[in-house]
Design a protein around this motif. Structure first.
Motif, PDB file in Angstrom:
ATOM      1  N   ASN A  66     100.175  37.509  15.195  1.00 21.49           N
ATOM      2  CA  ASN A  66     100.311  36.097  15.978  1.00 21.49           C
ATOM      3  C   ASN A  66     101.680  35.821  16.124  1.00 21.49           C
ATOM      4  N   THR A  67     102.608  36.265  15.473  1.00 26.45           N
ATOM      5  CA  THR A  67     104.068  35.798  15.623  1.00 26.45           C
ATOM      6  C   THR A  67     104.776  36.943  16.495  1.00 26.45           C
ATOM      7  N   GLY A  68     103.791  37.621  17.209  1.00 31.05           N
ATOM      8  CA  GLY A  68     104.632  38.693  18.231  1.00 31.05           C
ATOM      9  C   GLY A  68     105.064  40.034  17.777  1.00 31.05           C
ATOM     10  N   LYS A  69     104.513  40.292  16.395  1.00 27.99           N
ATOM     11  CA  LYS A  69     104.888  41.799  16.182  1.00 27.99           C
ATOM     12  C   LYS A  69     103.783  42.858  16.132  1.00 27.99           C
ATOM     13  N   ARG A  70     104.391  43.796  16.384  1.00 30.12           N
ATOM     14  CA  ARG A  70     103.250  44.982  16.502  1.00 30.12           C
ATOM     15  C   ARG A  70     103.125  45.604  15.008  1.00 30.12           C
ATOM     16  N   VAL A  71     102.063  45.652  14.747  1.00 28.70           N
ATOM     17  CA  VAL A  71     101.396  45.930  13.367  1.00 28.70           C
ATOM     18  C   VAL A  71     100.649  47.488  13.445  1.00 28.70           C
ATOM     19  N   ILE A  72     101.254  48.395  12.630  1.00 26.87           N
ATOM     20  CA  ILE A  72     100.374  49.597  12.843  1.00 26.87           C
ATOM     21  C   ILE A  72     100.101  49.783  11.409  1.00 26.87           C
ATOM     22  N   ILE A  73      98.710  50.124  11.146  1.00 20.41           N
ATOM     23  CA  ILE A  73      98.057  50.271   9.907  1.00 20.41           C
ATOM     24  C   ILE A  73      97.466  51.497   9.684  1.00 20.41           C
ATOM     25  N   ALA A  74      97.785  52.211   8.596  1.00 19.71           N
ATOM     26  CA  ALA A  74      96.927  53.628   8.479  1.00 19.71           C
ATOM     27  C   ALA A  74      96.356  53.666   7.094  1.00 19.71           C
ATOM     28  N   GLY A  75      95.176  53.914   7.122  1.00 18.95           N
ATOM     29  CA  GLY A  75      94.291  54.119   5.941  1.00 18.95           C
ATOM     30  C   GLY A  75      93.271  54.897   6.204  1.00 18.95           C
ATOM     31  N   LEU A  76      92.369  55.021   4.828  1.00 14.92           N
ATOM     32  CA  LEU A  76      91.187  55.953   4.817  1.00 14.92           C
ATOM     33  C   LEU A  76      90.011  55.051   5.351  1.00 14.92           C
ATOM     34  N   ASP A  77      89.152  55.402   6.377  1.00 12.82           N
ATOM     35  CA  ASP A  77      88.103  54.696   6.842  1.00 12.82           C
ATOM     36  C   ASP A  77      86.594  54.656   5.921  1.00 12.82           C
ATOM     37  N   MET A  78      86.689  55.735   5.115  1.00 11.04           N
ATOM     38  CA  MET A  78      85.622  55.932   4.378  1.00 11.04           C
ATOM     39  C   MET A  78      85.987  56.462   2.864  1.00 11.04           C
ATOM     40  N   ASP A  79      85.186  55.917   1.860  1.00  9.31           N
ATOM     41  CA  ASP A  79      85.616  56.562   0.725  1.00  9.31           C
ATOM     42  C   ASP A  79      84.894  57.932   0.416  1.00  9.31           C
ATOM     43  N   TYR A  80      84.820  58.179  -0.916  1.00 13.12           N
ATOM     44  CA  TYR A  80      84.220  59.817  -0.975  1.00 13.12           C
ATOM     45  C   TYR A  80      82.606  59.734  -1.158  1.00 13.12           C
ATOM     46  N   MET A  81      82.355  58.495  -1.149  1.00  8.98           N
ATOM     47  CA  MET A  81      80.893  58.436  -0.954  1.00  8.98           C
ATOM     48  C   MET A  81      80.373  58.211   0.513  1.00  8.98           C
ATOM     49  N   ALA A  82      81.226  58.239   1.441  1.00  9.87           N
ATOM     50  CA  ALA A  82      81.219  57.873   2.697  1.00  9.87           C
ATOM     51  C   ALA A  82      80.803  56.629   3.131  1.00  9.87           C
ATOM     52  N   ARG A  83      81.307  55.676   2.267  1.00  5.23           N
ATOM     53  CA  ARG A  83      81.155  54.024   2.521  1.00  5.23           C
ATOM     54  C   ARG A  83      82.304  53.614   3.132  1.00  5.23           C
ATOM     55  N   PRO A  84      82.159  52.744   3.870  1.00  2.60           N
ATOM     56  CA  PRO A  84      83.324  52.134   4.776  1.00  2.60           C
ATOM     57  C   PRO A  84      84.259  51.376   3.565  1.00  2.60           C
ATOM     58  N   PHE A  85      85.442  51.889   3.696  1.00  4.57           N
ATOM     59  CA  PHE A  85      86.422  51.651   2.733  1.00  4.57           C
ATOM     60  C   PHE A  85      87.168  50.219   3.125  1.00  4.57           C
ATOM     61  N   GLU A  86      86.664  49.081   2.287  1.00  2.00           N
ATOM     62  CA  GLU A  86      87.222  47.846   2.306  1.00  2.00           C
ATOM     63  C   GLU A  86      88.609  47.919   1.903  1.00  2.00           C
ATOM     64  N   PRO A  87      89.576  47.283   2.627  1.00  6.56           N
ATOM     65  CA  PRO A  87      89.675  46.207   3.744  1.00  6.56           C
ATOM     66  C   PRO A  87      89.542  46.949   5.026  1.00  6.56           C
ATOM     67  N   MET A  88      89.560  48.494   5.092  1.00  4.30           N
ATOM     68  CA  MET A  88      89.775  49.040   6.418  1.00  4.30           C
ATOM     69  C   MET A  88      88.886  48.651   7.418  1.00  4.30           C
ATOM     70  N   ASN A  89      87.308  48.324   7.107  1.00  3.76           N
ATOM     71  CA  ASN A  89      86.410  47.893   8.338  1.00  3.76           C
ATOM     72  C   ASN A  89      86.674  46.605   8.834  1.00  3.76           C
ATOM     73  N   ASP A  90      87.457  45.888   7.918  1.00  2.00           N
ATOM     74  CA  ASP A  90      87.538  44.435   8.592  1.00  2.00           C
ATOM     75  C   ASP A  90      88.805  44.468   9.494  1.00  2.00           C
ATOM     76  N   LEU A  91      89.926  45.429   9.079  1.00  2.00           N
ATOM     77  CA  LEU A  91      90.998  45.459   9.846  1.00  2.00           C
ATOM     78  C   LEU A  91      90.837  45.980  11.131  1.00  2.00           C
ATOM     79  N   MET A  92      89.826  47.174  11.131  1.00  2.00           N
ATOM     80  CA  MET A  92      89.402  47.574  12.496  1.00  2.00           C
ATOM     81  C   MET A  92      88.704  46.757  13.323  1.00  2.00           C
ATOM     82  N   ALA A  93      88.057  45.799  12.869  1.00  2.00           N
ATOM     83  CA  ALA A  93      87.299  44.537  13.656  1.00  2.00           C
ATOM     84  C   ALA A  93      88.300  43.818  14.434  1.00  2.00           C
TER      85      ALA A  93
END
Ligand code: ZN
Length: 202
Positions: A116-143
């Motif tokens: 919101n303050t004009g920055k380009r934000v690039i975020i890397a992370g695992l989308d799922m954990d070892y049980m293939a569940r969405p890895f919070e907070p990555m799912n919210d970041l994707m949204a």
């Protein structure tokens, strides 16, 4: 390959700038950090002010550098809390965040505020954990992101495209730091077969 959109140049006056959020997510060994480093390095060459942050808990290779599996590195700042990033990144154009799955939910608000303050934000992370569940907070970041890139690994069992992280060790803990000794990138089929075998052994 991801091509930067022309959202108003970061070289023009601050007034005309808009920020945005990019997500790079995928399984282990899918090249997330390499892709993050690639995007950051190109901005750095263009003389933009770049800062990279990662959770202080992620000390797999080196405390102060973000290091990818193939040992390309870039300087970074380990932070205890997502909120620390707001203060530390105040004067930069571009903010990189690695291993974002290890931050708490606060990282979502922090990312929005930065964009919101004009920055380009690039975020890397695992989308799922070892049980293939969405890895919070990555799912919210994707949204809340403008752009989501899924990186893929190669299945270490059959050579197909892999988007799952299979873990041999079964401690029950979601976070268990390790490398190829404990983790394998697998395709959907080989991941499911592995999980069935694990169940049988129990
Ligand atoms: Zn496979």
């Amino acid at each position: 390959m991801f091509i930067e959109p022309n959202f108003g140049s970061k070289h023009t006056s601050k007034k005309n700038e808009t920020g945005w959020i990019e997500i790079i997510c995928g399984s282990m060994f899918s090249g997330k950090t390499e892709e993050l480093i690639r995007r950051l390095n190109r901005a750095k060459i263009a003389n933009l002010k770049v800062e990279i942050f990662k959770p202080a808990t992620e000390t797999r290779f080196h405390v102060e550098n973000v290091v990818s599996h193939d040992r390309k590195e870039i300087r970074s700042t380990p932070v205890q809390f997502a909120n620390d990033i707001l203060l530390l990144a105040s004067d930069c154009d571009l903010v990189g965040i690695d291993e974002a799955q290890f931050f708490d939910e606060e990282i979502v608000d922090v990312s929005i505020k930065l964009a919101n303050t004009g920055k380009r934000v690039i975020i890397a992370g695992l989308d799922m954990d070892y049980m293939a569940r969405p890895f919070e907070p990555m799912n919210d970041l994707m949204a809340v992101a403008e752009f989501v890139t899924k990186t893929h690994a190669i299945c270490m069992k059959c050579g197909s495209i892999a988007s799952y992280t299979f873990r041999f060790n079964d401690s029950g803990k979601q976070v268990f730091l390790g490398e190829k000794d404990i983790y394998e990138a697998r395709c959907r089929r080989c991941y499911n077969l592995g999980m069935k075998e694990k169940k049988k052994k129990r």
